[in-house]
Design a protein around this motif. Sequence first.
Motif, PDB file in Angstrom:
ATOM      1  N   ALA A  86     -10.505   8.440   6.592  1.00  0.00           N
ATOM      2  CA  ALA A  86     -10.707   7.216   7.485  1.00  0.00           C
ATOM      3  C   ALA A  86     -11.568   6.167   6.994  1.00  0.00           C
ATOM      4  O   ALA A  86     -11.582   5.153   7.503  1.00  0.00           O
ATOM      5  CB  ALA A  86     -11.430   7.677   8.836  1.00  0.00           C
ATOM      6  N   LYS A  87     -12.495   6.672   6.128  1.00  0.00           N
ATOM      7  CA  LYS A  87     -13.440   5.762   5.375  1.00  0.00           C
ATOM      8  C   LYS A  87     -12.744   4.525   4.734  1.00  0.00           C
ATOM      9  O   LYS A  87     -13.028   3.401   4.939  1.00  0.00           O
ATOM     10  CB  LYS A  87     -14.401   6.361   4.624  1.00  0.00           C
ATOM     11  N   THR A  88     -11.723   5.038   3.901  1.00  0.00           N
ATOM     12  CA  THR A  88     -10.962   3.952   3.311  1.00  0.00           C
ATOM     13  C   THR A  88      -9.975   3.075   4.128  1.00  0.00           C
ATOM     14  O   THR A  88      -9.842   1.910   3.923  1.00  0.00           O
ATOM     15  CB  THR A  88     -10.200   4.694   2.237  1.00  0.00           C
ATOM     16  N   GLN A  89      -9.596   3.846   5.086  1.00  0.00           N
ATOM     17  CA  GLN A  89      -8.699   3.097   6.074  1.00  0.00           C
ATOM     18  C   GLN A  89      -9.375   1.966   6.848  1.00  0.00           C
ATOM     19  O   GLN A  89      -8.623   1.063   7.066  1.00  0.00           O
ATOM     20  CB  GLN A  89      -8.067   4.136   7.232  1.00  0.00           C
ATOM     21  N   SER A  90     -10.788   1.996   7.207  1.00  0.00           N
ATOM     22  CA  SER A  90     -11.466   1.368   7.760  1.00  0.00           C
ATOM     23  C   SER A  90     -11.344  -0.190   6.928  1.00  0.00           C
ATOM     24  O   SER A  90     -11.775  -1.185   7.706  1.00  0.00           O
ATOM     25  CB  SER A  90     -13.025   1.711   8.165  1.00  0.00           C
ATOM     26  N   SER A  91     -11.242  -0.147   5.771  1.00  0.00           N
ATOM     27  CA  SER A  91     -11.449  -1.259   5.068  1.00  0.00           C
ATOM     28  C   SER A  91     -10.366  -2.249   5.243  1.00  0.00           C
ATOM     29  O   SER A  91     -10.351  -3.313   4.897  1.00  0.00           O
ATOM     30  CB  SER A  91     -11.274  -0.945   3.302  1.00  0.00           C
ATOM     31  N   THR A 140      -2.908  14.798   3.535  1.00  0.00           N
ATOM     32  CA  THR A 140      -2.719  13.431   4.251  1.00  0.00           C
ATOM     33  C   THR A 140      -3.656  13.219   5.373  1.00  0.00           C
ATOM     34  O   THR A 140      -4.185  14.240   6.079  1.00  0.00           O
ATOM     35  CB  THR A 140      -1.286  13.069   4.566  1.00  0.00           C
ATOM     36  N   TYR A 141      -3.593  12.106   5.976  1.00  0.00           N
ATOM     37  CA  TYR A 141      -4.625  11.844   7.195  1.00  0.00           C
ATOM     38  C   TYR A 141      -3.931  10.862   7.960  1.00  0.00           C
ATOM     39  O   TYR A 141      -2.988   9.940   7.717  1.00  0.00           O
ATOM     40  CB  TYR A 141      -5.730  10.878   6.605  1.00  0.00           C
ATOM     41  N   ARG A 142      -3.941  11.467   9.262  1.00  0.00           N
ATOM     42  CA  ARG A 142      -3.313  10.557  10.332  1.00  0.00           C
ATOM     43  C   ARG A 142      -3.858   9.370  10.667  1.00  0.00           C
ATOM     44  O   ARG A 142      -5.108   9.286  10.712  1.00  0.00           O
ATOM     45  CB  ARG A 142      -3.244  11.405  11.714  1.00  0.00           C
ATOM     46  N   LEU A 143      -3.171   8.359  10.813  1.00  0.00           N
ATOM     47  CA  LEU A 143      -3.758   6.962  10.725  1.00  0.00           C
ATOM     48  C   LEU A 143      -4.173   6.736  12.240  1.00  0.00           C
ATOM     49  O   LEU A 143      -3.489   7.172  13.153  1.00  0.00           O
ATOM     50  CB  LEU A 143      -2.390   5.959  10.545  1.00  0.00           C
ATOM     51  N   PRO A 144      -5.309   6.084  12.321  1.00  0.00           N
ATOM     52  CA  PRO A 144      -5.798   6.031  13.732  1.00  0.00           C
ATOM     53  C   PRO A 144      -5.187   5.144  14.638  1.00  0.00           C
ATOM     54  O   PRO A 144      -4.472   3.938  14.066  1.00  0.00           O
ATOM     55  CB  PRO A 144      -7.373   5.296  13.465  1.00  0.00           C
ATOM     56  N   GLU A 145      -5.211   5.156  15.870  1.00  0.00           N
ATOM     57  CA  GLU A 145      -4.422   4.223  16.807  1.00  0.00           C
ATOM     58  C   GLU A 145      -4.643   2.797  16.676  1.00  0.00           C
ATOM     59  O   GLU A 145      -3.806   1.911  16.642  1.00  0.00           O
ATOM     60  CB  GLU A 145      -4.539   4.703  18.185  1.00  0.00           C
ATOM     61  N   ILE A 148       0.925  -1.242  -0.095  1.00  0.00           N
ATOM     62  CA  ILE A 148      -0.100   0.032  -0.192  1.00  0.00           C
ATOM     63  C   ILE A 148       0.899   1.024   0.160  1.00  0.00           C
ATOM     64  O   ILE A 148       1.525   1.564   1.155  1.00  0.00           O
ATOM     65  CB  ILE A 148      -1.032  -0.101   1.185  1.00  0.00           C
ATOM     66  N   ASP A 149       0.828   1.896  -1.075  1.00  0.00           N
ATOM     67  CA  ASP A 149       1.914   3.029  -1.267  1.00  0.00           C
ATOM     68  C   ASP A 149       1.061   4.486  -0.580  1.00  0.00           C
ATOM     69  O   ASP A 149      -0.037   4.564  -0.878  1.00  0.00           O
ATOM     70  CB  ASP A 149       2.239   3.376  -2.645  1.00  0.00           C
ATOM     71  N   GLU A 150       1.800   5.240   0.041  1.00  0.00           N
ATOM     72  CA  GLU A 150       1.184   6.345   0.699  1.00  0.00           C
ATOM     73  C   GLU A 150      -0.212   6.014   1.415  1.00  0.00           C
ATOM     74  O   GLU A 150      -1.037   6.852   1.040  1.00  0.00           O
ATOM     75  CB  GLU A 150       1.133   7.485  -0.361  1.00  0.00           C
ATOM     76  N   ILE A 151       0.021   5.181   2.354  1.00  0.00           N
ATOM     77  CA  ILE A 151      -1.226   4.794   3.064  1.00  0.00           C
ATOM     78  C   ILE A 151      -1.832   5.831   3.774  1.00  0.00           C
ATOM     79  O   ILE A 151      -3.206   5.929   3.813  1.00  0.00           O
ATOM     80  CB  ILE A 151      -0.727   3.828   4.078  1.00  0.00           C
ATOM     81  N   ASN A 152      -1.168   7.118   4.193  1.00  0.00           N
ATOM     82  CA  ASN A 152      -1.979   8.245   4.763  1.00  0.00           C
ATOM     83  C   ASN A 152      -2.514   9.102   4.041  1.00  0.00           C
ATOM     84  O   ASN A 152      -3.211  10.306   4.440  1.00  0.00           O
ATOM     85  CB  ASN A 152      -0.918   8.960   5.864  1.00  0.00           C
ATOM     86  N   ARG A 153      -2.793   8.854   2.675  1.00  0.00           N
ATOM     87  CA  ARG A 153      -3.458   9.905   1.671  1.00  0.00           C
ATOM     88  C   ARG A 153      -4.794   9.447   1.496  1.00  0.00           C
ATOM     89  O   ARG A 153      -5.628  10.145   0.781  1.00  0.00           O
ATOM     90  CB  ARG A 153      -2.623   9.805   0.247  1.00  0.00           C
ATOM     91  N   ALA A 154      -5.255   8.410   2.380  1.00  0.00           N
ATOM     92  CA  ALA A 154      -6.662   7.898   2.126  1.00  0.00           C
ATOM     93  C   ALA A 154      -7.378   8.299   3.209  1.00  0.00           C
ATOM     94  O   ALA A 154      -6.709   8.454   4.357  1.00  0.00           O
ATOM     95  CB  ALA A 154      -6.870   6.561   1.842  1.00  0.00           C
TER      96      ALA A 154
END
Length: 331
Positions: free
Chosen positions: A130-135, A172-177, A122-128
């Motif tokens: 929270a909705k996408t991160q949840s996947s 960018t978006y901060r990754l949730p804990e 997953i390239d540049e994971i912090n560019r998506a």
Amino acid sequence: MSELGNKYEPSFENRIDLTDLKDKMDAVKQEVKKVIIGQDEVIHKLLIAILATGHSLIEGMPGVAKTLTAKLLAKAVKGQFKRIQFTPDLMPSDVTGSSVLDLKTNEFEFKKGPIFGHIVLIDEINRAPAKTQSSLFECMSERQVTVDGITYPVPTPFVVFATQNPIEHEGTYRLPEAQLDRFLFKINIDYPAIEQELDILREHHAQKANNKEDLVQPVLAIDELIGFQQLIKSVYVHEDVLTYIAQVVYHTRSNSNLTLGASPRASIALLEASKASAALQGRDFITPDDVKYVAPAILGHRVLLTPEKEMEGFTSDYIIKQIVDSIEIPR
């Protein structure tokens, strides 16, 4: 380490044969080093993560070969490699897949997304957002994906490599804990030393029009990797070392410099990564030194500094080192 090893070495005669594991993983490392220069420590930790069936978050400045390192490591393993470029407009279904109506049968058919691979980059994971991160939450933790109420297992083994840039914050978006806790390692890639940079230039010039990635060949079959992942589970662990791991994690929760300590998942991560670290060195038992080696990359991203310490310029890695050094090593 030899003095520590004498105590923690098992007394029984039936020892685990780690020769094939060490030889094959060394071969993977050598293949990647054909292209990647000066990042031996990073490659070694990524191999530990693969053996421990853990995911890795790779952080570094632009141009330090974060993506290339992960890509070449995946190429050296004969498995399904998938790559996902995270962007602000990426949807969860773009990652997991979705149900599509088949006009011939008039029924919905699930089309698997790119997350269904053995090694997923997953390239540049912090560019998506929270909705996408949840996947990623379910598949990273439970090795499965649930879509429209139906659960689909991801392939075995399943390892995620994710990259991010530590200095670029626009868009960018901060990754949730909760997501950070699902990464076994957070690995920082630094700039190379001047000698290594010269080697990079010489190698690049020598290759001329050749594609450097073609130098790396698959040397480890996926079935072999699965066998190695099962093998390290049998690495011997002394009760004193288990106590040492528990103490390290416990002290992150009671440290006055931290507002968030490490979870029990971190304890298990320390145990499994220490086993993999020992196995890569050809040992079938772990020592406190193995725990100390993997602890910073496992605990650093799972804890949070107090605002005061953050303003004073302290880092979580510095506090973790203080904690590890303060705990008496079992003898």
